[in-house]
Write a protein that holds these residues in place. Structure first.
Motif, short mmCIF file in Angstrom:
data_model
loop_
_atom_site.label_atom_id
_atom_site.label_comp_id
_atom_site.label_asym_id
_atom_site.label_seq_id
_atom_site.Cartn_x
_atom_site.Cartn_y
_atom_site.Cartn_z
N THR A 1 0.90 -1.71 0.12
CA THR A 1 0.20 -0.04 -0.09
C THR A 1 0.97 1.36 0.38
O THR A 1 -0.37 2.66 0.40
CB THR A 1 -0.61 0.26 0.97
OG1 THR A 1 -0.32 -0.49 2.33
CG2 THR A 1 -1.76 -1.51 1.13
N GLU A 2 2.25 1.12 0.14
CA GLU A 2 3.15 2.58 0.21
C GLU A 2 3.83 2.36 -0.55
O GLU A 2 4.68 0.81 -1.09
CB GLU A 2 3.25 3.00 1.47
CG GLU A 2 4.28 3.98 1.78
CD GLU A 2 4.38 4.06 3.79
OE1 GLU A 2 4.89 5.25 3.89
OE2 GLU A 2 4.67 3.46 3.67
N THR B 1 -1.51 4.47 0.05
CA THR B 1 -3.14 3.94 -0.42
C THR B 1 -3.46 2.58 -0.01
O THR B 1 -3.46 1.81 -0.55
CB THR B 1 -3.15 3.60 -2.27
OG1 THR B 1 -2.34 4.56 -2.81
CG2 THR B 1 -4.02 3.68 -2.95
N ALA C 1 -6.22 8.00 0.77
CA ALA C 1 -4.98 8.37 0.39
C ALA C 1 -4.88 9.18 1.01
O ALA C 1 -5.26 9.70 1.43
CB ALA C 1 -4.74 8.36 -1.30
N ASN D 1 -0.58 11.25 0.86
CA ASN D 1 0.55 11.73 0.27
C ASN D 1 1.02 12.54 1.59
O ASN D 1 0.82 13.94 1.08
CB ASN D 1 0.14 12.79 -1.63
CG ASN D 1 -0.79 11.02 -2.38
OD1 ASN D 1 0.66 10.23 -2.68
ND2 ASN D 1 -1.71 11.01 -1.90
#
Length: 348
Positions: free
Chosen positions: A153-154, A183, A188, A190
């Motif tokens: 996920t990262e 995500t 999500a 960032n």
């Protein structure tokens, strides 16, 4: 090689009716790419050539119009420059070794990782760009960037670039970027950091940018995001003795934006954005001020590859910053814009 592109044009009406009689620019102030007002304008025409790395790839974005003028202007004036690779939004090569566990290396000119919005209007929820996009972050970088999945996920990355919107620099210093993209099914996150010397002709004085965006995706029709930016730049003294100029003032800026998007039907969507931007030193907007902005956007997709957006936007300041008529200044600006975007390619 995948080929794609778009044409983006608009008409904007500014209720302040700024004009050029007293040296004012006929512009929507604090806008980007759709800043020309009370006239029809080509925001951008773009052609993209892309080959995904296998293990070597390449990506080139040719761009023309008002967007090219703004993103590729010379640091010393407002006209596009060959030194900035004018008419190129991006141009980079990629390397993705098959046994490197997803590691990718890009070298060349590429758009920044910072921000909740991008240069292309069709890929944003609103047509105009936010105050944070215009004033808080860079457009692009020239140098090297890496990305590496560290879990399912990262993905994290490191960038070493020639600063903000520069192919070459006069001070010889490099800017370092650190990126993280997490995500999950419903959200999500960032996070980005850029730091390095940005003052001309000296490596003294650093510019730091901290950028974070939380994207919420609770269902297929409704999305929302929260974007925060904090930037600072330490000025520098250039030269020695009596010829020395400048100071060591620490200038900073920050802002937050919230936006929501609802896909009402297969053809219609609505979006809203509200944000606050603080420029206590006037470093980014040219005036010491607090700014608020609200935008409401309606989108209609005629067919696959053709859409229209109708948008109201209001900008508000605590000082008389916005041009009105031939010679007045007021503390607010209201605009109405209609835009048409036609696009093609394998990925729409």
């Amino acid at each position: 090689m995948d080929i794609s592109g778009f044409i983006d044009g608009y008409y904007s009406a500014n209720f302040n009716r700024p004009n050029t009689q007293e040296g004012f620019d006929q512009l929507n102030q604090l806008y980007n790419f759709n800043d020309k007002t009370d006239q029809f304008e080509l925001s951008a025409a773009k052609l993209t050539l892309n080959h995904d790395p296998d293990p070597v790839g390449a990506h080139v974005d040719f761009i023309y119009g008002r967007t090219n003028t703004l993103i590729n202007s010379s640091p010393t004036n407002s006209t596009p420059s060959a030194d900035q690779l004018s008419y190129l939004e991006q141009a980079f090569i990629s390397l993705k070794p098959p046994k490197a566990k997803g590691f990718e290396l890009d070298f060349g000119k590429f758009v920044t990782s910072a921000g909740a919005e991008v240069i292309e209007a069709k890929d944003n929820w609103n047509y105009s760009r936010s105050l944070l996009f215009v004033n808080a972050i860079p457009y692009w970088h020239f140098g090297a960037r890496t990305s590496l999945p560290v879990s399912k996920t990262e993905t994290i990355g490191v960038q070493v670039v020639n600063g903000w919107n520069n192919v070459s620099k006069s001070n010889g210093g490099a800017t370092v970027g650190l990126t993280s993209a997490l995500t999950k099914p419903k959200y999500a996150l960032n996070l980005n950091y850029y730091g390095g010397p940005e003052n001309p002709n000296t490596t003294s004085g650093f510019r730091n940018l901290f950028d974070g965006t939380l994207l919420l995706t609770p269902n297929a029709k409704f999305n929302a995001y929260l974007n925060y930016d904090y930037g600072q730049n330490r000025d520098a003294v250039v030269g020695t003795g009596e010829s020395a100029t400048g100071d060591t003032l620490l200038k900073h800026w920050q802002g937050v934006a919230f936006a929501a998007h609802e896909q009402a039907t297969g053809k219609q969507a609505v979006a809203g954005r509200f944000e606050y931007f603080n420029d206590p030193n006037g470093a980014q907007t040219g005036s010491i001020q607090h700014l608020y902005e609200f935008t409401a956007t309606y989108e209609y997709k005629w067919v696959e590859g053709l859409l229209t957006r109708i948008e109201y936007r209001g900008d508000f300041s605590n000082v008389a910053y916005f041009h009105k008529d031939a010679s007045s200044f007021v503390d607010s600006q209201n605009t109405l814009t209609i835009a048409f975007i036609a696009f093609f390619g394998p990925k729409r």
